[in-house]
Scaffold this motif. Structure first.
Motif, mmCIF file in Angstrom:
data_model
loop_
_atom_site.group_PDB
_atom_site.id
_atom_site.type_symbol
_atom_site.label_atom_id
_atom_site.label_comp_id
_atom_site.label_asym_id
_atom_site.label_seq_id
_atom_site.Cartn_x
_atom_site.Cartn_y
_atom_site.Cartn_z
ATOM 1 N N GLY A 13 112.992 2.303 55.030
ATOM 2 C CA GLY A 13 112.433 3.673 55.328
ATOM 3 C C GLY A 13 111.018 3.840 54.507
ATOM 4 O O GLY A 13 110.840 5.108 54.169
ATOM 5 N N ALA A 14 110.456 2.993 54.052
ATOM 6 C CA ALA A 14 109.137 3.164 53.155
ATOM 7 C C ALA A 14 108.279 3.878 54.117
ATOM 8 O O ALA A 14 106.992 4.389 53.431
ATOM 9 C CB ALA A 14 108.432 1.614 52.860
ATOM 10 N N GLY A 15 108.183 3.636 55.362
ATOM 11 C CA GLY A 15 107.263 4.598 56.376
ATOM 12 C C GLY A 15 107.409 6.090 56.188
ATOM 13 O O GLY A 15 106.687 6.750 56.118
ATOM 14 N N ALA B 155 111.664 2.424 62.613
ATOM 15 C CA ALA B 155 110.360 2.275 62.631
ATOM 16 C C ALA B 155 109.911 3.024 64.225
ATOM 17 O O ALA B 155 109.118 3.630 64.393
ATOM 18 C CB ALA B 155 110.068 0.773 62.965
ATOM 19 N N VAL B 156 110.857 2.795 65.144
ATOM 20 C CA VAL B 156 110.794 3.499 66.417
ATOM 21 C C VAL B 156 110.976 4.864 66.218
ATOM 22 O O VAL B 156 109.866 5.844 66.837
ATOM 23 C CB VAL B 156 112.066 3.149 67.280
ATOM 24 C CG1 VAL B 156 111.937 3.791 68.596
ATOM 25 C CG2 VAL B 156 111.668 1.571 67.690
ATOM 26 N N ALA C 36 103.056 3.742 59.595
ATOM 27 C CA ALA C 36 104.544 4.286 59.315
ATOM 28 C C ALA C 36 105.463 3.207 59.842
ATOM 29 O O ALA C 36 106.518 2.916 59.254
ATOM 30 C CB ALA C 36 104.798 5.634 59.748
ATOM 31 N N VAL C 37 105.248 2.794 61.150
ATOM 32 C CA VAL C 37 105.937 1.659 61.676
ATOM 33 C C VAL C 37 106.133 0.456 61.150
ATOM 34 O O VAL C 37 107.019 -0.319 60.770
ATOM 35 C CB VAL C 37 105.583 1.611 63.345
ATOM 36 C CG1 VAL C 37 106.328 0.509 63.825
ATOM 37 C CG2 VAL C 37 105.935 2.961 64.177
ATOM 38 N N LEU D 42 102.326 15.268 59.048
ATOM 39 C CA LEU D 42 102.735 14.015 60.285
ATOM 40 C C LEU D 42 101.790 13.831 61.114
ATOM 41 O O LEU D 42 101.570 12.439 61.473
ATOM 42 C CB LEU D 42 104.321 14.473 60.612
ATOM 43 C CG LEU D 42 104.930 13.737 61.644
ATOM 44 C CD1 LEU D 42 105.279 12.284 60.835
ATOM 45 C CD2 LEU D 42 106.159 14.368 61.968
ATOM 46 N N ALA D 43 101.377 14.669 61.594
ATOM 47 C CA ALA D 43 100.385 14.504 62.916
ATOM 48 C C ALA D 43 99.074 13.706 62.596
ATOM 49 O O ALA D 43 98.500 12.987 63.229
ATOM 50 C CB ALA D 43 99.885 15.665 63.593
#
Length: 98
Positions: free
Chosen positions: A27-29, A84-85, A17-18, A9-10
């Motif tokens: 939710g594709a990100g 996204a947020v 992702a946003v 994730l990092a």
């Protein structure tokens, strides 16, 4: 050595992702970030929204139908914006913990 989920994730680009959560939505990100639980929750919410709109929209005519479509679209846009947020904050938090 296999990286941990936090390291994956990092290492992901937050802006990707946003954008993936906004543009195609749904939710594709989360798929990009390999966050399966968040993806399935988003998919369940979007499916529930579609089903609820179909059930509540039965028998509507004319201007009611257009209003129902706008409400449905607004809900999906809100879902995309919220995910996204959240995806952006998740990357930020994962990077600050390392």
């Amino acid at each position: 050595m296999t990286p941990s989920p936090k390291e994956i994730l990092a290492a992901s680009a937050g802006w990707v992702a946003v954008v993936l959560n906004v543009v195609p939505g749904l939710g594709a990100g989360y798929l990009y970030q390999r966050r399966w639980k968040a993806y399935w929750i988003t998919s369940a919410l979007a499916t529930s929204w579609f089903v609820l709109g179909g059930v509540l929209g039965q028998g509507s005519e004319g201007s009611e139908d257009i209003q129902n479509q706008l409400i449905g679209l607004g809900g999906l846009i809100a879902l995309a914006a919220g995910t996204a947020v959240e995806a952006g904050f998740a990357v930020k938090n994962a990077r600050s913990e390392q």
